[in-house]
Enzyme design. Sequence first.
Site, PDB file in Angstrom:
ATOM      1  N   LYS A 112       0.837  -1.197   0.000  1.00  0.00           N
ATOM      2  CA  LYS A 112       0.000   0.000   0.000  1.00  0.00           C
ATOM      3  C   LYS A 112       0.874   1.249   0.000  1.00  0.00           C
ATOM      4  CE  LYS A 112      -2.001   2.603   3.011  1.00  0.00           C
ATOM      5  NZ  LYS A 112      -1.877   3.846   2.247  1.00  0.00           N
ATOM      6  N   GLY A 147       6.706   4.947   8.254  1.00  0.00           N
ATOM      7  CA  GLY A 147       5.896   6.162   8.337  1.00  0.00           C
ATOM      8  C   GLY A 147       6.152   6.872   9.645  1.00  0.00           C
ATOM      9  N   SER A 148       5.149   7.608  10.088  1.00  0.00           N
ATOM     10  CA  SER A 148       5.329   8.430  11.278  1.00  0.00           C
ATOM     11  C   SER A 148       5.321   7.567  12.537  1.00  0.00           C
ATOM     12  CB  SER A 148       4.212   9.466  11.346  1.00  0.00           C
ATOM     13  OG  SER A 148       2.968   8.811  11.331  1.00  0.00           O
ATOM     14  N   THR A 149       5.945   8.064  13.581  1.00  0.00           N
ATOM     15  CA  THR A 149       5.992   7.324  14.840  1.00  0.00           C
ATOM     16  C   THR A 149       4.587   7.146  15.402  1.00  0.00           C
ATOM     17  OG1 THR A 149       8.264   7.973  15.279  1.00  0.00           O
ATOM     18  CG2 THR A 149       6.947   7.369  17.191  1.00  0.00           C
ATOM     19  N   GLY A 201       2.874   4.395  13.559  1.00  0.00           N
ATOM     20  CA  GLY A 201       3.567   3.156  13.922  1.00  0.00           C
ATOM     21  C   GLY A 201       3.119   2.637  15.280  1.00  0.00           C
ATOM     22  N   GLU A 211       9.601   1.234  10.678  1.00  0.00           N
ATOM     23  CA  GLU A 211      10.645   2.221  10.370  1.00  0.00           C
ATOM     24  C   GLU A 211       9.978   3.573  10.524  1.00  0.00           C
ATOM     25  OE1 GLU A 211      13.644   1.474   9.966  1.00  0.00           O
ATOM     26  OE2 GLU A 211      13.733  -0.559   9.183  1.00  0.00           O
ATOM     27  N   CYS A 234      13.617  10.557   6.490  1.00  0.00           N
ATOM     28  CA  CYS A 234      13.674  10.116   7.883  1.00  0.00           C
ATOM     29  C   CYS A 234      15.102  10.158   8.413  1.00  0.00           C
ATOM     30  CB  CYS A 234      13.111   8.719   7.999  1.00  0.00           C
ATOM     31  SG  CYS A 234      13.898   7.580   6.866  1.00  0.00           S
ATOM     32  N   GLU A 267      10.543  16.268  14.642  1.00  0.00           N
ATOM     33  CA  GLU A 267      10.866  16.015  13.237  1.00  0.00           C
ATOM     34  C   GLU A 267      10.027  16.969  12.379  1.00  0.00           C
ATOM     35  OE1 GLU A 267       9.356  12.389  11.376  1.00  0.00           O
ATOM     36  OE2 GLU A 267      11.330  12.084  10.493  1.00  0.00           O
TER      37      GLU A 267
HETATM   38  P1  NAD Z   1       2.217   8.398   7.784  1.00  0.00           P
HETATM   39  O1  NAD Z   1       2.486   7.641   9.036  1.00  0.00           O
HETATM   40  O2  NAD Z   1       1.161   9.428   7.816  1.00  0.00           O
HETATM   41  O3  NAD Z   1       1.795   7.390   6.606  1.00  0.00           O
HETATM   42  C1  NAD Z   1       2.641   6.336   6.179  1.00  0.00           C
HETATM   43  C2  NAD Z   1       1.800   5.257   5.512  1.00  0.00           C
HETATM   44  O4  NAD Z   1       0.981   4.647   6.483  1.00  0.00           O
HETATM   45  C3  NAD Z   1       0.831   5.763   4.427  1.00  0.00           C
HETATM   46  O5  NAD Z   1       0.750   4.786   3.408  1.00  0.00           O
HETATM   47  C4  NAD Z   1      -0.471   5.887   5.180  1.00  0.00           C
HETATM   48  O6  NAD Z   1      -1.593   5.791   4.319  1.00  0.00           O
HETATM   49  C5  NAD Z   1      -0.390   4.706   6.130  1.00  0.00           C
HETATM   50  N1  NAD Z   1      -1.124   4.837   7.391  1.00  0.00           N
HETATM   51  C6  NAD Z   1      -1.377   5.962   8.107  1.00  0.00           C
HETATM   52  N2  NAD Z   1      -2.058   5.660   9.216  1.00  0.00           N
HETATM   53  C7  NAD Z   1      -2.234   4.312   9.224  1.00  0.00           C
HETATM   54  C8  NAD Z   1      -2.860   3.390  10.127  1.00  0.00           C
HETATM   55  N3  NAD Z   1      -3.470   3.792  11.242  1.00  0.00           N
HETATM   56  N4  NAD Z   1      -2.836   2.075   9.810  1.00  0.00           N
HETATM   57  C9  NAD Z   1      -2.217   1.646   8.689  1.00  0.00           C
HETATM   58  N5  NAD Z   1      -1.639   2.465   7.796  1.00  0.00           N
HETATM   59  C10 NAD Z   1      -1.644   3.784   8.060  1.00  0.00           C
HETATM   60  O7  NAD Z   1       3.632   8.985   7.328  1.00  0.00           O
HETATM   61  P2  NAD Z   1       3.958   9.921   6.101  1.00  0.00           P
HETATM   62  O8  NAD Z   1       3.516  11.310   6.465  1.00  0.00           O
HETATM   63  O9  NAD Z   1       3.483   9.304   4.831  1.00  0.00           O
HETATM   64  O10 NAD Z   1       5.564   9.814   6.076  1.00  0.00           O
HETATM   65  C11 NAD Z   1       6.390  10.589   6.854  1.00  0.00           C
HETATM   66  C12 NAD Z   1       6.916   9.835   8.066  1.00  0.00           C
HETATM   67  O11 NAD Z   1       7.551   8.622   7.664  1.00  0.00           O
HETATM   68  C13 NAD Z   1       7.992  10.608   8.807  1.00  0.00           C
HETATM   69  O12 NAD Z   1       7.775  10.555  10.191  1.00  0.00           O
HETATM   70  C14 NAD Z   1       9.280   9.879   8.448  1.00  0.00           C
HETATM   71  O13 NAD Z   1      10.327  10.028   9.344  1.00  0.00           O
HETATM   72  C15 NAD Z   1       8.808   8.490   8.337  1.00  0.00           C
HETATM   73  N6  NAD Z   1       9.747   7.703   7.532  1.00  0.00           N
HETATM   74  C16 NAD Z   1      10.551   6.778   8.151  1.00  0.00           C
HETATM   75  C17 NAD Z   1      11.477   6.055   7.411  1.00  0.00           C
HETATM   76  C18 NAD Z   1      12.368   5.032   8.059  1.00  0.00           C
HETATM   77  O14 NAD Z   1      12.870   4.179   7.333  1.00  0.00           O
HETATM   78  N7  NAD Z   1      12.558   5.036   9.345  1.00  0.00           N
HETATM   79  C19 NAD Z   1      11.586   6.266   6.047  1.00  0.00           C
HETATM   80  C20 NAD Z   1      10.763   7.213   5.458  1.00  0.00           C
HETATM   81  C21 NAD Z   1       9.835   7.916   6.222  1.00  0.00           C
END
Ligand code: NAD
Length: 454
Positions: free
Chosen positions: A155, A208-210, A213, A230, A264, A356
């Site tokens: 996804k 994605g975001s903490t 996660g 991650e 990130c 962040e």
């Molecule tokens: P986000 O958490 O909003 O979304 C990430 C993904 O998760 C999207 O596909 C979103 O649709 C999905 N998602 C959101 N809420 C969900 C839930 N409750 N259940 C399942 N899926 C859900 O993050 P973003 O704004 O897209 O990305 C930015 C964040 O990602 C930053 O905090 C960044 O640091 C982090 N990031 C981490 C790494 C790493 O490898 N550590 C790499 C890239 C980005």
Amino acid sequence: MTTPLDIINPSTEEVITQVAMLDVGEADRVIERAAVAAPAWRRVTPADRGRLLRRFAEAVDAHIEELAQLEVANSGHTIGNARWEAGNVRDVLTYYSAAPERHIGKQIPVAGGVDVTFYEPLGVVGVIVPWNFPMPIAGWGFAPALAAGNTVVLKPASLTPLTALRIGELALEAGLPENVFQVVVGEGSSVGQRFVTHPSVRKVCFTGSTSAGQRIMEGCAAQMKRVTLELGGKSANVIFADADLERAAAAAPYAVFDNAGQDCCARSRILVEASAYDRFMELFEVAVRNVKVLDPRDEASEMGPLISAGQRESVSSYVEGAPVAFRGHAPEGPGYWFPPTVLETTDRSERTYCEEIFGPVVSVVPFADEAEGVAMANDGPYGLSGSIWTRDVGRALRAARGIETGTISINSNSSVRYATPFGGFKQSGLGRELGPDALRSFSEEKNVFISTEE
Ligand code: NAD
């Protein structure tokens, strides 16, 4: 049911296409098809699975330019970065195409028989990807998951689905069986969340975001579902006075402003030993003003726009009233542009220093000595990446061991290599991706004892 979703070019603010967003009912059907495809996929011989992954890599390789142009249009990545990102998918597939034949268990000496271990596939793996690096992050999940014999539902983020959808088509063209690798576009809170709650999904691989996660980890607990996370970062670039300051300062803008800071691993805190602070700032200012923030289609572009109007609003809200030292340039007119921005932080409880920002904003702070530099690097909830610049080998290794982070580079700002493990300490995540052991987190280890008693 599906609903049309507008896809916007962040450099022009124009709608470039529409894609179909799935609802939870559709997502369930996709997951069920992946579950049905799983038993046949796990029976494909290791050599044949490897051969199919190599063909998949070749298909990606034949479409690098097309994928790169799609990413430039959908995500505003510079063309140079986008080519690297598509190439990374090819390389990760190639690297893990050799893994099925090397996914080797153990023979353990025991009394009364022979004991061997096997790595069994989990079943269906759900890979959830953010919008900042749509291609590489997807590949880091799906390539080892497929190599380990799992079927995958991927996804992408709703803002940036185009390259994932194309890569899904390339997998089929390369000969991967139907439903072994599927791509679904949908809301995180519904379709993404379904990966967490659907019992046929045996692992969620989330980047994605903490905060998201944390919700996913909580949800996965109900079924004891495997999870890799991650998450966010606020990494430190620690520059000692004995470093090659010219090199450190010339490299520092790209360690935080690459991908417009939406990384990130961004070194968004620069910690400089006090005796070198003024000289570093002089050199750094020149380097920041030289960053080429241009139309990402321009071969010379080093930084493009932010991903969306919302992201620009969020980044701007951090900078309002913050102690700006100097800024770089950004184009005028349409597009979610934001200039590289350098803050001189004196109050380390400020939110610009602690949170962040995920935009081209960096805080610079002096430190007194090695102990304080390491303590400041560790001061915060994250631990994903970082850099150390010094000519003293002993200090470099002491600091590298002392900083609580998943990856750190000495006299370099590199973060990710497909052959080495990647992941976070503390609230930056759980588990590791990439590297030689990635298949283990997409497998269960099974122990089999065979009696040799008469
Ligand atoms: P986000 O958490 O909003 O979304 C990430 C993904 O998760 C999207 O596909 C979103 O649709 C999905 N998602 C959101 N809420 C969900 C839930 N409750 N259940 C399942 N899926 C859900 O993050 P973003 O704004 O897209 O990305 C930015 C964040 O990602 C930053 O905090 C960044 O640091 C982090 N990031 C981490 C790494 C790493 O490898 N550590 C790499 C890239 C980005």
